[in-house]
Design an enzyme around this catalytic site. Structure first.
Site, PDB file in Angstrom:
ATOM      1  N   ALA A 410     -38.527 -69.683 -99.894  1.00 49.47           N
ATOM      2  CA  ALA A 410     -39.076 -70.975 -99.886  1.00 49.47           C
ATOM      3  C   ALA A 410     -40.249 -71.119-100.526  1.00 49.47           C
ATOM      4  O   ALA A 410     -40.729 -72.287-100.904  1.00 49.47           O
ATOM      5  CB  ALA A 410     -39.639 -70.808 -98.203  1.00 49.47           C
ATOM      6  N   CYS A 534     -32.186 -72.601-111.132  1.00 50.65           N
ATOM      7  CA  CYS A 534     -32.696 -73.601-112.188  1.00 50.65           C
ATOM      8  C   CYS A 534     -32.593 -73.134-113.658  1.00 50.65           C
ATOM      9  O   CYS A 534     -32.920 -72.989-114.502  1.00 50.65           O
ATOM     10  CB  CYS A 534     -34.160 -73.581-112.074  1.00 50.65           C
ATOM     11  SG  CYS A 534     -35.180 -72.216-112.118  1.00 50.65           S
TER      12      CYS A 534
END
Length: 702
Positions: A410, A534
């Site tokens: 998170a 990513c």
């Protein structure tokens, strides 16, 4: 005489002008005439005799002409008025008598009689031009017009004619009160202007001819097809020292870029532009070397990224990584609306616009006179600085109100708070992060943005669902190599090695299996898992997803719901993936101006197999060991070919997965012991159980 001169001029043998002839031409054109330095003896004698005759006539008729009107004197049959002071213009300047006069400068210029006599002499001199050489003089004036007055000789001759015929409306090139120096300056200026016009015309003609020649050569080049010299000649063994010396020198960036573009052009049309005897692999190898030298990549990473694209698109990708992505902020709809936030920031001198039609909360910032991380709106939690690509996993997961959601990685909280806003602070979000230091920033953003339905926990995400399971939706933004955010972190160009692309996918596979096991397949509104990285490499994206599809046959890929993005690879470097892989989405900086990203969405349709449930139920270190054994020992390969595999397209073969080699087992065993030490356990105390598990695994493989 005049006919002879004209004949010589027609035959191409011009005769040099004498000083007297030159003076006559100037008078004819209305230009001032310099007094001759020397006079011929015969002419000097005639001038003296005329002066004596005029003085005698003046003395005899002085009394009779004193009060009479101005007398008329015949000049070639034309009456000419003698100049008087009464024949002047209203502005005080003397009126011209039809022919411009040249006033001779002398010390006795104040004497009115001498001035009158000189004027009469000038008139008589002009009348001589109307004689036998008048035609010759006119031709000479026309021939020398360009030399005196430049390219505008025609217009200047019109001005002279208007002086002769214009009456009171006559215009003069030079006025009578101007001295000879002013006249010479005007003559020089006119000459320079004419020459400059000629030069301009010549330059224009040359430029037009040059442009036509270039266009013709370019057309010829397009027809013939030029073959750029990209590859150098083969170096001999004796040139090894010079090659090493050149490698130590700084590269010529302009030469490198030119060679890169030429190489790409050759690869785009290899059949026509390639040199004879050269293979495509030679051009590709040279291009990768030039990219490494120009952009600063390691050769391993440059080749890995290059293989994802066509040569031209690869060049665009490397070029896009050199410029930063736009600054994007996400509106926190728990505290404000995007319109109100935009207006408040505009009033503070921020230039912005919506990030795109695909997002309702993003704002792209172009300029800001205030720091975006210190405005009152930021401190009040009205927005958060967040990359546009980070919106995509949350939008794909699409959490609903009153659901139970797990965010397995998170920190720093951008995605967690976005999901809290989408759920309108209802339900429960478990925000987990294995790093306690990063968890502090996560807690700070949660409080600042007013997310009241979030619980922060600090677990190794691979242990889920042991702490808690049965979630409606799970978001896994897995740790990755960062090859999609090179613009933010340029160190990725050189610090990523082959070992990184072996270890990171292994951890990502463990995390994805744990996320699938943590989802409740019987959820009425959910049962979804979103996996994102990513990174743009296939090892961290499609191969990880393919492994999960093989290990968890109770899940399937579904549409992400995102309106843009490129489809995932269904084949890569000779390997084939599941046909449903096209439902995943890839994002590149050179196509969408966002960070490189990958998003895949799973739907869990049935309960996990008993082996995974038993691994989740096993406490402490046992769960971790069982998960590792499942990843390492089981040699069930991932399907690569969808032929004859049924409708699901899944089989039991995978040459990329398994991680069951002896080298991998050594690394995994070492990691297990380190993990036990961190928990305060003695690795040697469980050696017997571990040995038993290893023996069992070995028997299973045999």
């Amino acid at each position: 005489m005049g006919a002879g001169r004209r004949m010589k001029r027609k035959q191409g043998a011009p005769e040099p002008l004498s000083e007297q002839h030159f003076a006559r031409l100037k008078r004819k054109a209305g230009l001032p005439v310099d007094p001759p330095l020397t006079e011929a003896p015969e002419k000097k004698r005639r001038r003296t005799a005329k002066k004596e005759q005029r003085s005698t006539g003046k003395a005899n008729g002085a009394a009779s002409n004193k009060n009479s009107a101005p007398t008329k004197k015949m000049n070639g049959g034309k009456p000419v008025l003698k100049k008087t002071t009464q024949d002047a213009k209203p502005n005080g300047r003397p009126r011209s008598n039809g022919r411009p006069t040249a006033r001779k400068a002398s010390e006795d210029d104040d004497d009115d009689d001498e001035v009158a006599s000189e004027d009469e002499e000038s008139i008589e001199g002009l009348s001589d031009l109307d004689g036998e050489d008048e035609d010759e003089d006119e031709e000479a004036v026309e021939a020398l017009g360009d030399d005196f007055l430049g390219s505008d000789s025609d217009s200047d001759s019109d001005v002279v004619d208007s002086d002769v015929e214009g009456g009171d409306e006559r215009r003069h090139i030079f006025s009578e009160d101007e001295d000879e120096s002013d006249a010479e300056e005007k003559l020089t200026a006119a000459n320079i202007e004419g020459l400059s016009r000629k030069l301009d015309r010549q330059l224009a003609e040359q430029a037009a001819a040059s442009a036509a020649e270039l266009a013709e050569s370019a057309m010829q080049t397009n027809i013939d097809g030029d073959k750029p010299r990209v590859l150098g000649e083969d170096d001999d063994e004796d040139d090894g020292l010079s090659a090493k010396t050149n490698a130590l020198l700084a590269p010529d960036l302009q030469l490198l870029r030119t060679r890169i573009t030429d190489n790409i052009r050759v690869l785009d049309d290899f059949a026509k532009l390639a040199e004879e005897g050269r293979s495509r692999s030679e051009y590709t190898s040279q291009l990768i070397k030039d990219i490494c030298a120009y952009y600063g990549y390691s050769e391993y990473l440059a080749e890995k990224l290059y293989n994802l694209f066509t040569p031209r698109e690869a060049f665009a990708f490397f070029e896009a990584n050199e410029s930063a992505r736009p600054v994007v902020i996400r509106t926190n709809t728990l505290r404000t609306h995007r319109r109100d936030l935009a207006q408040a920031l505009i009033n503070r001198g921020v230039t912005l616009e919506p990030v795109g039609k695909w997002s309702k909360v993003g704002l792209q910032v172009f300029e800001s006179s205030v720091p975006l991380g210190a405005t009152p709106e930021y401190l009040a939690g009205h927005y958060i600085l967040q990359a546009a690509s980070s919106f995509l996993p949350c939008m794909a997961l699409d959490p609903q109100e009153k659901e139970r959601v797990l965010d397995m990685a998170a920190a720093p909280g951008g995605k967690t708070t976005y999901m809290a806003a989408m759920m309108r602070n209802t339900g429960v979000i478990m925000a987990n992060d294995a790093n306690k230091a990063r968890a502090k920033g996560l807690i700070g953003n949660i409080h600042r943005l007013g997310a009241r339905n979030v619980i922060v926990c600090n677990y190794d995400a691979r242990l889920f669902p042991k702490p808690m399971g049965g979630f409606d939706r799970v978001l896994l933004d897995a740790p990755c190599s960062g090859t999609g955010v090179i613009a933010k972190d340029a160190s990725v160009k050189t610090n990523k090695t082959e070992m990184d692309f072996m270890q990171l996918p292994h951890v990502q596979k463990q995390l994805l299996l744990a996320a699938i096991d943590s989802v409740n397949h019987a959820s009425k509104t959910g049962g979804y898992v979103v996996y994102s990285t990513c990174s743009v490499t296939v090892e961290e994206n499609e191969r990880v997803v393919q492994y999960a599809l093989a290990k968890r046959p109770n899940v399937k890929l579904v549409d992400t719901g995102l309106t843009f993005g490129k489809e995932g690879f269904t084949s890569y470097m000779g390997a084939k993936f599941d046909a449903s892989m096209r439902l995943t989405r890839r994002y590149y900086p050179h196509t969408y101006n966002v960070d490189g990203f990958y998003v895949a969405k799973f739907k869990k349709v049935a309960a996990s197999p008993s082996s995974s449930r038993s691994s989740a139920a096993t406490a402490g270190n046992g769960a971790h060991n069982t998960m590792e054994e499942e990843l390492v020992v089981d040699k069930t390969p991932i399907p690569l070919d969808n032929d004859d595999k049924g409708s699901s397209g899944r089989g039991n073969g995978d040459e990329f997965g398994g991680w069951n080699d002896d080298e991998d087992r050594e690394y995994i065993e070492k990691g297990r012991r380190n993990a036990m030490r961190k928990r305060g356990l003695d690795p040697r105390s469980s050696s017997s159980s571990g040995g038993g598990a290893s023996a069992k695994a070995k028997r299973a493989t045999e």
